[in-house]
Write an enzyme that holds these catalytic residues in place. Structure first.
Site, PDB file in Angstrom:
ATOM      1  CG  HIS A 174      42.736  42.492  39.337  1.00  0.00           C
ATOM      2  ND1 HIS A 174      42.566  41.673  39.664  1.00  0.00           N
ATOM      3  CD2 HIS A 174      42.013  41.684  37.872  1.00  0.00           C
ATOM      4  CE1 HIS A 174      42.820  40.450  39.776  1.00  0.00           C
ATOM      5  NE2 HIS A 174      41.886  40.239  37.963  1.00  0.00           N
ATOM      6  CG  ASP A 201      41.582  42.269  43.968  1.00  0.00           C
ATOM      7  OD1 ASP A 201      41.494  42.718  42.254  1.00  0.00           O
ATOM      8  OD2 ASP A 201      40.961  41.489  44.008  1.00  0.00           O
ATOM      9  CD  GLU A 236      38.582  40.938  38.147  1.00  0.00           C
ATOM     10  OE1 GLU A 236      37.586  40.053  37.743  1.00  0.00           O
ATOM     11  OE2 GLU A 236      38.502  39.842  39.238  1.00  0.00           O
ATOM     12  CD  GLU A 237      40.589  37.314  41.303  1.00  0.00           C
ATOM     13  OE1 GLU A 237      39.739  37.015  41.108  1.00  0.00           O
ATOM     14  OE2 GLU A 237      41.387  37.346  40.329  1.00  0.00           O
ATOM     15  CG  ASP A 269      41.318  39.886  34.596  1.00  0.00           C
ATOM     16  OD1 ASP A 269      41.694  39.544  35.194  1.00  0.00           O
ATOM     17  OD2 ASP A 269      39.733  40.288  35.115  1.00  0.00           O
ATOM     18  CG  HIS A 307      41.063  32.342  41.024  1.00  0.00           C
ATOM     19  ND1 HIS A 307      39.868  32.243  41.292  1.00  0.00           N
ATOM     20  CD2 HIS A 307      41.930  32.847  40.602  1.00  0.00           C
ATOM     21  CE1 HIS A 307      39.287  34.201  40.424  1.00  0.00           C
ATOM     22  NE2 HIS A 307      40.999  34.272  39.936  1.00  0.00           N
TER      23      HIS A 307
END
Length: 402
Positions: A77, A79, A174-175, A197, A378
Protein backbone atom coordinates in the site's frame (compact mmCIF):
# COMPACT_ATOMS: atom_id res chain seq x y z
CA UNK A 1 18.96 2.04 -7.92
CA UNK A 2 19.38 -0.32 -4.97
CA UNK A 3 16.53 -1.39 -2.73
CA UNK A 4 17.87 0.85 0.05
CA UNK A 5 18.29 3.87 -2.24
CA UNK A 6 14.73 3.48 -3.50
CA UNK A 7 13.41 3.12 0.05
CA UNK A 8 15.18 6.30 1.19
CA UNK A 9 13.63 8.11 -1.78
CA UNK A 10 10.12 6.73 -1.23
CA UNK A 11 9.88 7.53 2.50
CA UNK A 12 10.58 11.15 1.61
CA UNK A 13 7.17 11.31 -0.08
CA UNK A 14 4.38 12.42 2.26
CA UNK A 15 1.53 9.91 1.77
CA UNK A 16 -0.51 10.01 4.99
CA UNK A 17 -4.13 8.96 4.40
CA UNK A 18 -7.15 10.78 5.84
CA UNK A 19 -10.22 8.91 7.07
CA UNK A 20 -12.34 12.08 7.05
CA UNK A 21 -11.92 13.03 3.38
CA UNK A 22 -14.60 10.80 1.84
CA UNK A 23 -12.76 10.43 -1.49
CA UNK A 24 -10.39 7.86 -3.02
CA UNK A 25 -7.51 8.25 -2.70
CA UNK A 26 -8.19 10.03 0.54
CA UNK A 27 -5.30 12.46 -0.05
CA UNK A 28 -3.91 13.94 -3.27
CA UNK A 29 -0.39 13.28 -2.03
CA UNK A 30 -0.94 9.54 -2.45
CA UNK A 31 -1.72 10.06 -6.15
CA UNK A 32 1.44 12.14 -6.57
CA UNK A 33 3.46 9.32 -5.06
CA UNK A 34 1.68 6.72 -7.20
CA UNK A 35 2.69 8.68 -10.33
CA UNK A 36 6.30 8.73 -9.09
CA UNK A 37 6.26 4.96 -8.55
CA UNK A 38 4.63 4.48 -11.97
CA UNK A 39 7.57 6.27 -13.57
CA UNK A 40 9.89 3.84 -11.76
CA UNK A 41 7.93 0.84 -13.06
CA UNK A 42 8.12 2.21 -16.60
CA UNK A 43 11.84 2.84 -16.22
CA UNK A 44 12.64 -0.74 -15.21
CA UNK A 45 10.58 -2.15 -18.07
CA UNK A 46 7.42 -3.63 -16.56
CA UNK A 47 4.38 -3.89 -18.83
CA UNK A 48 0.59 -3.41 -18.63
CA UNK A 49 1.12 -0.48 -16.26
CA UNK A 50 -2.13 1.23 -15.25
CA UNK A 51 -2.94 3.93 -12.70
CA UNK A 52 -6.65 4.58 -12.29
CA UNK A 53 -8.40 7.68 -10.96
CA UNK A 54 -8.68 6.11 -7.50
CA UNK A 55 -4.92 5.67 -7.13
CA UNK A 56 -4.64 1.93 -7.80
CA UNK A 57 -1.38 1.19 -9.62
CA UNK A 58 -1.06 -2.20 -11.39
CA UNK A 59 1.76 -3.62 -13.50
CA UNK A 60 3.00 -6.89 -14.97
CA UNK A 61 6.25 -8.81 -15.00
CA UNK A 62 5.63 -10.87 -18.16
CA UNK A 63 6.06 -14.64 -18.21
CA UNK A 64 9.28 -15.84 -19.82
CA UNK A 65 8.14 -19.40 -20.49
CA UNK A 66 5.46 -21.02 -22.62
CA UNK A 67 4.64 -23.40 -19.78
CA UNK A 68 1.15 -22.81 -18.39
CA UNK A 69 1.70 -21.50 -14.88
CA UNK A 70 -0.53 -19.72 -12.35
CA UNK A 71 -0.54 -15.93 -12.26
CA UNK A 72 0.72 -14.75 -8.87
CA UNK A 73 0.33 -11.24 -7.45
CA UNK A 74 2.22 -9.16 -4.89
CA UNK A 75 0.53 -6.19 -3.24
CA UNK A 76 1.61 -3.30 -1.00
CA UNK A 77 0.00 0.00 0.00
CA UNK A 78 0.98 3.56 -0.84
CA UNK A 79 -0.28 5.37 2.26
CA UNK A 80 1.17 5.75 5.73
CA UNK A 81 -0.75 5.88 8.99
CA UNK A 82 -2.47 9.05 10.25
CA UNK A 83 -1.40 8.02 13.78
CA UNK A 84 1.86 9.95 13.38
CA UNK A 85 3.10 12.63 11.02
CA UNK A 86 4.49 11.31 7.74
CA UNK A 87 5.53 14.73 6.44
CA UNK A 88 9.18 15.65 6.00
CA UNK A 89 10.51 12.23 7.02
CA UNK A 90 14.27 12.29 7.66
CA UNK A 91 15.57 8.71 7.57
CA UNK A 92 19.04 7.81 8.82
CA UNK A 93 21.05 4.62 8.44
CA UNK A 94 22.65 3.32 11.62
CA UNK A 95 25.58 1.31 10.31
CA UNK A 96 26.64 -1.90 12.08
CA UNK A 97 24.25 -1.35 14.99
CA UNK A 98 26.17 -1.81 18.24
CA UNK A 99 23.34 -2.95 20.51
CA UNK A 100 23.09 0.31 22.46
CA UNK A 101 20.29 2.86 22.73
CA UNK A 102 19.95 4.94 19.56
CA UNK A 103 19.61 8.71 19.95
CA UNK A 104 17.07 9.65 17.31
CA UNK A 105 16.89 13.31 18.19
CA UNK A 106 19.39 14.80 20.61
CA UNK A 107 17.67 18.19 20.74
CA UNK A 108 14.28 16.65 21.69
CA UNK A 109 15.87 13.86 23.77
CA UNK A 110 14.08 11.16 21.75
CA UNK A 111 15.78 7.81 22.24
CA UNK A 112 15.11 4.38 20.76
CA UNK A 113 15.66 2.45 23.96
CA UNK A 114 16.72 -1.19 24.11
CA UNK A 115 14.89 -1.46 27.42
CA UNK A 116 11.62 -0.28 25.90
CA UNK A 117 12.16 -2.07 22.58
CA UNK A 118 14.37 -5.10 23.32
CA UNK A 119 13.59 -6.68 19.92
CA UNK A 120 16.09 -4.33 18.31
CA UNK A 121 18.89 -6.34 19.92
CA UNK A 122 18.08 -9.14 17.45
CA UNK A 123 19.56 -6.88 14.76
CA UNK A 124 22.90 -6.13 16.40
CA UNK A 125 25.61 -5.88 13.76
CA UNK A 126 23.15 -5.00 10.99
CA UNK A 127 22.45 -1.71 9.22
CA UNK A 128 19.16 -0.23 10.46
CA UNK A 129 17.14 2.66 9.06
CA UNK A 130 15.55 4.89 11.73
CA UNK A 131 13.68 8.20 11.93
CA UNK A 132 14.77 11.50 13.46
CA UNK A 133 12.10 10.99 16.13
CA UNK A 134 9.67 13.61 14.83
CA UNK A 135 7.79 11.43 12.30
CA UNK A 136 7.08 7.82 11.53
CA UNK A 137 9.40 6.16 8.99
CA UNK A 138 6.97 4.71 6.46
CA UNK A 139 8.35 1.19 6.20
CA UNK A 140 4.66 0.32 6.53
CA UNK A 141 4.38 -0.13 3.65
CA UNK A 142 7.02 1.52 1.47
CA UNK A 143 9.35 -1.31 2.42
CA UNK A 144 6.83 -3.68 0.81
CA UNK A 145 6.68 -1.58 -2.37
CA UNK A 146 10.46 -1.47 -2.66
CA UNK A 147 10.82 -5.20 -2.03
CA UNK A 148 8.34 -6.05 -4.79
CA UNK A 149 10.09 -3.75 -7.27
CA UNK A 150 13.51 -5.10 -6.28
CA UNK A 151 12.31 -8.68 -6.85
CA UNK A 152 10.96 -7.73 -10.29
CA UNK A 153 14.26 -6.08 -11.22
CA UNK A 154 16.17 -9.18 -10.14
CA UNK A 155 13.95 -11.51 -12.15
CA UNK A 156 14.26 -9.30 -15.24
CA UNK A 157 18.04 -9.37 -14.88
CA UNK A 158 18.03 -13.18 -14.59
CA UNK A 159 16.01 -14.55 -17.50
CA UNK A 160 17.40 -18.01 -16.78
CA UNK A 161 14.85 -18.13 -13.93
CA UNK A 162 11.73 -19.29 -15.75
CA UNK A 163 8.45 -18.04 -14.35
CA UNK A 164 4.84 -17.33 -15.17
CA UNK A 165 3.14 -13.96 -15.31
CA UNK A 166 3.52 -11.90 -12.14
CA UNK A 167 1.19 -9.02 -11.29
CA UNK A 168 1.98 -6.25 -8.83
CA UNK A 169 -0.51 -3.90 -7.22
CA UNK A 170 0.00 -0.79 -5.11
CA UNK A 171 -3.15 0.64 -3.53
CA UNK A 172 -4.08 3.71 -1.47
CA UNK A 173 -5.79 4.05 1.91
CA UNK A 174 -4.94 0.73 3.58
CA UNK A 175 -4.29 2.49 6.87
CA UNK A 176 -7.87 3.77 7.04
CA UNK A 177 -9.38 0.41 6.14
CA UNK A 178 -10.28 1.28 2.54
CA UNK A 179 -7.38 -0.20 0.60
CA UNK A 180 -9.39 -3.03 -0.93
CA UNK A 181 -12.70 -1.21 -1.43
CA UNK A 182 -12.03 -0.16 -5.02
CA UNK A 183 -9.44 -2.81 -5.87
CA UNK A 184 -10.43 -4.29 -9.26
CA UNK A 185 -9.79 -7.99 -8.60
CA UNK A 186 -10.88 -8.98 -12.11
CA UNK A 187 -8.53 -6.50 -13.77
CA UNK A 188 -5.69 -7.60 -11.49
CA UNK A 189 -6.20 -11.10 -12.87
CA UNK A 190 -4.38 -13.39 -10.44
CA UNK A 191 -4.87 -16.94 -9.21
CA UNK A 192 -3.78 -15.74 -5.77
CA UNK A 193 -1.58 -13.02 -4.26
CA UNK A 194 0.46 -12.02 -1.23
CA UNK A 195 0.47 -8.70 0.59
CA UNK A 196 3.97 -7.62 1.60
CA UNK A 197 2.74 -5.80 4.66
CA UNK A 198 3.83 -7.81 7.70
CA UNK A 199 6.26 -6.77 10.40
CA UNK A 200 9.51 -8.36 11.48
CA UNK A 201 11.47 -10.80 9.36
CA UNK A 202 9.86 -14.22 9.04
CA UNK A 203 6.25 -13.23 9.66
CA UNK A 204 3.77 -15.26 7.64
CA UNK A 205 0.13 -14.57 8.38
CA UNK A 206 -3.05 -16.09 7.03
CA UNK A 207 -5.36 -15.57 10.00
CA UNK A 208 -6.76 -12.28 11.16
CA UNK A 209 -9.54 -10.97 13.34
CA UNK A 210 -13.16 -10.93 12.39
CA UNK A 211 -14.04 -7.29 12.96
CA UNK A 212 -17.09 -5.16 13.61
CA UNK A 213 -17.88 -1.69 14.91
CA UNK A 214 -20.64 -0.75 17.32
CA UNK A 215 -22.19 2.69 17.88
CA UNK A 216 -24.50 2.89 20.91
CA UNK A 217 -26.61 5.99 21.62
CA UNK A 218 -28.34 6.78 24.91
CA UNK A 219 -31.28 9.16 25.20
CA UNK A 220 -31.52 11.03 28.48
CA UNK A 221 -34.10 13.34 30.01
CA UNK A 222 -32.79 16.60 31.37
CA UNK A 223 -34.59 18.71 33.96
CA UNK A 224 -33.29 21.19 36.51
CA UNK A 225 -31.25 19.20 39.06
CA UNK A 226 -33.09 20.95 41.87
CA UNK A 227 -36.33 19.32 40.74
CA UNK A 228 -34.89 16.17 39.18
CA UNK A 229 -36.09 13.49 41.61
CA UNK A 230 -38.09 10.84 39.78
CA UNK A 231 -37.78 12.68 36.49
CA UNK A 232 -34.19 13.05 35.30
CA UNK A 233 -32.51 10.34 33.26
CA UNK A 234 -28.80 11.12 32.92
CA UNK A 235 -27.58 9.68 29.60
CA UNK A 236 -23.96 9.75 30.79
CA UNK A 237 -24.80 7.53 33.77
CA UNK A 238 -26.85 5.18 31.58
CA UNK A 239 -23.86 4.88 29.23
CA UNK A 240 -21.69 4.09 32.23
CA UNK A 241 -24.07 1.32 33.27
CA UNK A 242 -23.84 -0.10 29.77
CA UNK A 243 -20.04 -0.03 29.92
CA UNK A 244 -20.18 -2.08 33.11
CA UNK A 245 -22.30 -4.77 31.39
CA UNK A 246 -19.64 -5.52 28.77
CA UNK A 247 -17.08 -8.19 29.76
CA UNK A 248 -13.61 -6.87 30.60
CA UNK A 249 -11.98 -8.67 27.70
CA UNK A 250 -9.88 -5.72 26.58
CA UNK A 251 -6.97 -5.19 24.18
CA UNK A 252 -4.67 -4.47 27.11
CA UNK A 253 -5.25 -7.87 28.71
CA UNK A 254 -5.55 -10.18 25.69
CA UNK A 255 -3.09 -11.72 23.24
CA UNK A 256 -2.75 -14.40 20.56
CA UNK A 257 -6.14 -15.76 19.55
CA UNK A 258 -8.02 -13.96 22.34
CA UNK A 259 -10.66 -11.53 21.17
CA UNK A 260 -11.79 -8.32 22.82
CA UNK A 261 -14.26 -5.47 23.17
CA UNK A 262 -12.58 -2.06 22.82
CA UNK A 263 -14.34 1.22 23.56
CA UNK A 264 -12.65 3.84 21.38
CA UNK A 265 -14.84 6.90 21.92
CA UNK A 266 -17.27 8.15 24.55
CA UNK A 267 -19.05 11.43 24.97
CA UNK A 268 -22.26 13.29 25.52
CA UNK A 269 -24.32 15.15 28.07
CA UNK A 270 -27.23 14.53 30.41
CA UNK A 271 -29.54 14.75 27.40
CA UNK A 272 -27.70 12.37 25.06
CA UNK A 273 -24.56 10.22 25.18
CA UNK A 274 -22.77 7.75 22.95
CA UNK A 275 -20.16 4.99 22.97
CA UNK A 276 -18.15 3.64 20.05
CA UNK A 277 -16.65 0.16 20.17
CA UNK A 278 -14.66 -2.12 17.95
CA UNK A 279 -15.24 -5.87 18.36
CA UNK A 280 -12.59 -8.44 17.44
CA UNK A 281 -12.25 -12.23 17.50
CA UNK A 282 -10.50 -14.83 15.35
CA UNK A 283 -13.24 -17.41 15.93
CA UNK A 284 -16.33 -16.63 13.84
CA UNK A 285 -18.80 -18.11 16.34
CA UNK A 286 -17.24 -16.18 19.24
CA UNK A 287 -17.28 -13.05 17.08
CA UNK A 288 -20.99 -13.42 16.44
CA UNK A 289 -21.57 -14.00 20.15
CA UNK A 290 -19.68 -10.81 21.02
CA UNK A 291 -22.05 -8.81 18.84
CA UNK A 292 -24.97 -10.54 20.57
CA UNK A 293 -23.58 -9.62 24.01
CA UNK A 294 -23.53 -5.96 23.01
CA UNK A 295 -27.04 -6.09 21.55
CA UNK A 296 -28.36 -7.92 24.62
CA UNK A 297 -26.90 -5.22 26.87
CA UNK A 298 -28.85 -2.62 24.91
CA UNK A 299 -32.04 -4.61 25.51
CA UNK A 300 -31.22 -4.79 29.23
CA UNK A 301 -30.86 -1.01 29.37
CA UNK A 302 -34.20 -0.58 27.62
CA UNK A 303 -35.94 -2.99 29.99
CA UNK A 304 -34.77 -0.86 32.89
CA UNK A 305 -35.28 2.63 31.46
CA UNK A 306 -37.81 2.21 28.67
CA UNK A 307 -37.87 1.20 25.02
CA UNK A 308 -35.66 3.31 22.78
CA UNK A 309 -33.49 4.78 25.53
CA UNK A 310 -30.54 2.84 24.08
CA UNK A 311 -29.98 1.99 20.41
CA UNK A 312 -27.13 0.14 18.73
CA UNK A 313 -25.74 0.15 15.21
CA UNK A 314 -23.51 -2.84 14.44
CA UNK A 315 -21.42 -2.99 11.26
CA UNK A 316 -19.20 -5.85 10.15
CA UNK A 317 -15.85 -4.57 8.85
CA UNK A 318 -13.90 -7.63 7.71
CA UNK A 319 -13.58 -11.37 8.35
CA UNK A 320 -10.87 -13.91 9.09
CA UNK A 321 -9.19 -14.83 5.80
CA UNK A 322 -8.33 -18.29 7.15
CA UNK A 323 -11.61 -19.76 5.89
CA UNK A 324 -10.65 -18.66 2.36
CA UNK A 325 -6.99 -19.70 2.64
CA UNK A 326 -7.52 -23.20 4.04
CA UNK A 327 -8.80 -24.69 0.74
CA UNK A 328 -5.59 -23.33 -0.88
CA UNK A 329 -2.98 -24.17 1.76
CA UNK A 330 -0.42 -24.84 -0.97
CA UNK A 331 0.07 -21.07 -1.23
CA UNK A 332 1.14 -21.01 2.42
CA UNK A 333 3.43 -23.99 1.81
CA UNK A 334 5.03 -22.09 -1.07
CA UNK A 335 5.68 -19.04 1.09
CA UNK A 336 7.00 -21.23 3.92
CA UNK A 337 9.47 -22.96 1.59
CA UNK A 338 10.46 -19.65 -0.03
CA UNK A 339 11.44 -18.30 3.39
CA UNK A 340 13.40 -21.42 4.31
CA UNK A 341 15.23 -21.28 0.97
CA UNK A 342 16.17 -17.67 1.80
CA UNK A 343 17.54 -18.74 5.19
CA UNK A 344 14.61 -17.13 7.02
CA UNK A 345 12.79 -18.96 9.80
CA UNK A 346 9.03 -18.64 9.19
CA UNK A 347 6.99 -17.29 12.08
CA UNK A 348 3.36 -18.20 11.52
CA UNK A 349 1.09 -16.19 13.78
CA UNK A 350 -2.43 -14.74 13.77
CA UNK A 351 -2.79 -11.07 12.91
CA UNK A 352 -4.33 -9.15 15.79
CA UNK A 353 -5.84 -6.77 13.26
CA UNK A 354 -6.70 -6.85 9.59
CA UNK A 355 -5.04 -6.34 6.23
CA UNK A 356 -6.12 -5.56 2.70
CA UNK A 357 -5.50 -9.25 2.09
CA UNK A 358 -8.35 -10.20 4.41
CA UNK A 359 -10.85 -8.12 2.44
CA UNK A 360 -9.40 -9.21 -0.90
CA UNK A 361 -9.72 -12.85 0.13
CA UNK A 362 -13.47 -12.37 0.46
CA UNK A 363 -13.53 -10.52 -2.87
CA UNK A 364 -12.19 -13.58 -4.70
CA UNK A 365 -8.43 -12.99 -4.44
CA UNK A 366 -6.98 -15.18 -1.69
CA UNK A 367 -4.17 -13.13 -0.24
CA UNK A 368 -2.07 -14.06 2.85
CA UNK A 369 0.49 -11.67 4.31
CA UNK A 370 4.32 -11.80 4.28
CA UNK A 371 6.78 -9.73 6.31
CA UNK A 372 8.04 -6.39 5.01
CA UNK A 373 10.67 -6.21 7.77
CA UNK A 374 9.82 -3.11 9.76
CA UNK A 375 9.09 -2.80 13.48
CA UNK A 376 7.31 -0.26 15.72
CA UNK A 377 4.99 0.82 12.91
CA UNK A 378 2.88 4.01 13.16
CA UNK A 379 5.20 5.90 15.47
CA UNK A 380 8.43 7.82 15.94
CA UNK A 381 10.34 4.68 16.99
CA UNK A 382 9.69 2.83 13.71
CA UNK A 383 12.76 1.22 12.14
CA UNK A 384 13.64 -1.34 9.49
CA UNK A 385 16.79 -3.49 9.20
CA UNK A 386 18.09 -3.35 5.62
CA UNK A 387 18.81 -7.09 5.64
CA UNK A 388 15.15 -7.80 6.44
CA UNK A 389 14.03 -5.87 3.35
CA UNK A 390 16.59 -7.69 1.22
CA UNK A 391 15.39 -11.05 2.53
CA UNK A 392 11.75 -10.12 1.81
CA UNK A 393 12.70 -9.41 -1.81
CA UNK A 394 14.50 -12.76 -1.93
CA UNK A 395 11.37 -14.51 -0.61
CA UNK A 396 9.33 -12.98 -3.44
CA UNK A 397 11.87 -14.24 -5.99
CA UNK A 398 11.78 -17.71 -4.42
CA UNK A 399 7.97 -17.85 -4.60
CA UNK A 400 8.09 -16.91 -8.26
CA UNK A 401 10.82 -19.51 -8.89
CA UNK A 402 8.51 -22.24 -7.65
Amino acid sequence: MTLTERFLDYVGWWTTSDEESGVTPSTDRQMLFAKHVKEDLERIGLTEITLDDNGYLFATLPANTDEKLPVIGFIAHLDTSPDMSGENVKPRIVRNYDGKDIVLNEKENIILSTKQFPEILDYKGQDIIVTDGTTLLGADDKAGICEIIAACEYLMAHPEIKHGKVRIGFNPDEEIGLGAHKFDVKAFGCDWAYTMDGGEIGELEYENFNAASAYIKFQGLNVHPGAAKGKMRNAIRVANEYLAMIPEELPENTEGYEGFYHVIDAGGSVEQAHLRYIIRDHDRAKFENRKKVMADAVEAVNRKYGEGVATIELKDQYYNMREKVEPMMHIIDRAFKAMEDAGVKPKVSPIRGGTDGAQLSFMGLVCPNIFAGGLNFHGRYEYVPIRSMEKAAEVIVNIVKQ
